[in-house]
Structures are given as C-alpha cells and as structure tokens.
Motif scaffolding. Structure first.
Motif, mmCIF file in Angstrom:
data_model
loop_
_atom_site.group_PDB
_atom_site.id
_atom_site.type_symbol
_atom_site.label_atom_id
_atom_site.label_comp_id
_atom_site.label_asym_id
_atom_site.label_seq_id
_atom_site.Cartn_x
_atom_site.Cartn_y
_atom_site.Cartn_z
ATOM 1 N N GLN A 174 8.560 8.785 6.235
ATOM 2 C CA GLN A 174 8.302 7.373 5.944
ATOM 3 C C GLN A 174 7.312 6.764 6.941
ATOM 4 O OE1 GLN A 174 11.463 4.316 6.581
ATOM 5 N NE2 GLN A 174 11.219 3.906 4.402
ATOM 6 N N LEU A 178 3.672 5.278 5.803
ATOM 7 C CA LEU A 178 3.375 3.862 6.030
ATOM 8 C C LEU A 178 2.267 3.691 7.073
ATOM 9 C CD1 LEU A 178 7.005 2.406 5.929
ATOM 10 C CD2 LEU A 178 5.242 2.179 4.167
ATOM 11 N N VAL A 200 3.272 -3.058 -0.473
ATOM 12 C CA VAL A 200 4.158 -1.900 -0.331
ATOM 13 C C VAL A 200 5.513 -2.392 0.162
ATOM 14 C CG1 VAL A 200 3.390 -1.362 2.033
ATOM 15 C CG2 VAL A 200 4.411 0.439 0.658
ATOM 16 N N GLY A 201 6.563 -1.732 -0.307
ATOM 17 C CA GLY A 201 7.917 -2.114 0.075
ATOM 18 C C GLY A 201 8.658 -2.704 -1.108
ATOM 19 N N ASP A 205 13.128 -0.186 0.738
ATOM 20 C CA ASP A 205 12.354 0.142 1.952
ATOM 21 C C ASP A 205 11.551 -1.050 2.478
ATOM 22 O OD1 ASP A 205 10.495 0.020 -0.093
ATOM 23 O OD2 ASP A 205 9.490 1.896 0.390
ATOM 24 N N ALA A 209 8.573 -1.245 5.502
ATOM 25 C CA ALA A 209 7.227 -1.612 5.053
ATOM 26 C C ALA A 209 6.687 -2.808 5.840
ATOM 27 C CB ALA A 209 7.239 -1.924 3.556
ATOM 28 N N ASN A 212 5.550 -2.016 9.186
ATOM 29 C CA ASN A 212 4.305 -1.252 9.183
ATOM 30 C C ASN A 212 3.164 -1.987 8.478
ATOM 31 O OD1 ASN A 212 4.674 1.730 10.293
ATOM 32 N ND2 ASN A 212 6.596 1.118 9.322
ATOM 33 N N SER A 214 3.022 -4.324 5.812
ATOM 34 C CA SER A 214 2.965 -4.824 4.431
ATOM 35 C C SER A 214 2.749 -6.333 4.415
ATOM 36 C CB SER A 214 4.272 -4.499 3.701
ATOM 37 O OG SER A 214 4.295 -5.141 2.438
ATOM 38 N N VAL A 217 5.824 -7.696 -0.519
ATOM 39 C CA VAL A 217 6.908 -6.798 -0.920
ATOM 40 C C VAL A 217 7.311 -7.123 -2.356
ATOM 41 C CG1 VAL A 217 7.778 -6.279 1.392
ATOM 42 C CG2 VAL A 217 8.613 -8.324 0.223
#
Length: 228
Positions: A174, A178, A200-201, A205, A209, A212, A214, A217
């Motif tokens: 993961q 990411l 992303v996400g 998750d 996300a 990292n 995002s 979401v």
C-alpha cells in the motif's frame, strides 16, 4: 441506525482528523459521495445535509439521476466508471467531471461532444497503478502521452489522476502504491496549471490515501450503507 447526514458528518470528521495528523488543512481533501445503485431519495438526503459532490459508475443510471435532480443546480456530478465510446455523448452532455478517462479515443469523443454552451469538462486520467488485468486505466508508462493529448483538447480541462489501488494489500504494498501515485501527481501538479486532483481512497483505505496526499476520497458504503 445512523442517518445519511450523520454518516456524512462522520466521514468529514474522519477526513479532518487524518489530514490534521499529517499537517494538512482539512479543506485540502474533498469528499465525493459515491451514489451508484442508490435511489435518488438517498442523494437528496445527502444533499440536504450539505453534500454537493456525487459520483456515479454506470452511465445510464447516472444520466437518469442527473436529469431527475437537474433542479438542484449546485450539485457537481462525477462519472467514475468505465465509459464505452458509444456512451461518451451523454456523458459529455450531463456530467461536470469524468474521472475514468483511460484512452485517447474516449478523450477525443468527450471533447468533440461537449456542448458549446457548457464549460470545459473536468477530467482525470484513470491510472492502473498496480498493473492489474482486471482493472481499467492506463499504465504508468503511457500516462505522459495521454496527458499531452488531453492538454491539446479545447473542451477538456485536465484536473488530475484517479486510481483504484489493489484490494487488501499489505502495508508495504500500500505504501509503495500510494507513494508512486503521489510522485506522479506532484510531477504534473508542478508543471500544469489546473492539475490539482489526486482522486484515491475509498471507505476501506481513506486514511492511508489522505496520509499519502489524496485530494479527493470517493466514499460510498460509509455514507449510503452496503449495496443491495
């Protein structure tokens, strides 16, 4: 049973908590409510709770909902599912965003079929970040070519990257996935004026996300409950 309004509040609180923990402003992460297979009444309930961004996966279902709720002029509709080239016209006519652009043919048709009276269509390139055969999306090595093509289209506005990472990865997998996404996003974010979205996400998750990078979401189950 929590109401949809309560679940939206919980999701927003979760976003705030995680973003703050990594020294990001909470408003740097947008909540996209994934309403696929859910009735219009659920969307109205979410809208009345203050949610304005909704995502659909299936073209026909999505277009019907957009038309039924056309009186709610401040809803922002996102198409996040795969698009066959024979469905691009209705998508270009009804949606504000398409996050699932994965080839030049679809991008060209969306551009050509976007009505002149509407603003440029916001698009994200769907990236198959883990090279999974079962998933749509361009591979990392093909990304630059598609970026350049979309940038050349007058009625498209390239806003970012969308990805659906591998389900149930190890923590190491993961973090690697990411991290790669963030690196690619940062590269284009620095060089392109409107490139501001890393979508992303999901419910499972979201926290990782956001940690990292995002900026959006996509939450369905945690807002609307399990799909029947």
């Amino acid at each position: 049973m929590q109401t949809i309004a309560e679940r939206i509040n919980s999701a927003l609180e979760g976003i705030t908590q995680v973003a703050t923990s990594v020294h990001r402003p909470p408003n740097s992460v947008k909540l996209l409510a994934v309403s696929k297979t859910k009735p219009v009444s659920d969307i109205i309930e979410a809208y009345e709770a203050g949610q304005q961004m909704f995502a659909e996966n299936y073209v026909q279902e999505g277009v019907e909902k957009v038309q039924e709720l056309a009186h709610l002029t401040d809803i922002e509709w996102h198409m996040i599912g795969p698009i066959q080239s024979n469905k691009t016209k209705v998508v270009a006519e009804h949606f504000h965003w398409v996050q699932s652009v994965d080839r030049e043919k679809v991008a060209r048709r969306l551009n050509d079929q976007r009505p002149d009276n509407l603003p440029a269509l916001n698009v994200c390139i769907q990236l198959n970040i883990d090279d999974e055969d079962s998933k749509s999306g361009v591979k990392s090595g093909e990304l630059d070519g598609l970026v350049q093509f979309i940038e050349s289209q007058e009625k498209l506005c390239l806003r970012g990257i969308m990805a659906i990472p591998k389900a149930n990865p190890s923590e190491e997998e993961q973090a690697l996935t990411l991290g790669k996404l963030k690196e690619l996003y940062d590269h284009y974010h620095k060089s392109l004026a409107n490139f501001d979205t890393l979508s992303v996400g999901m419910s499972s998750d979201m926290n990782a996300a956001i940690k990292n990078g995002s900026t959006m979401v996509r939450i369905g189950t945690a807002i609307f409950g399990k799909r029947g």
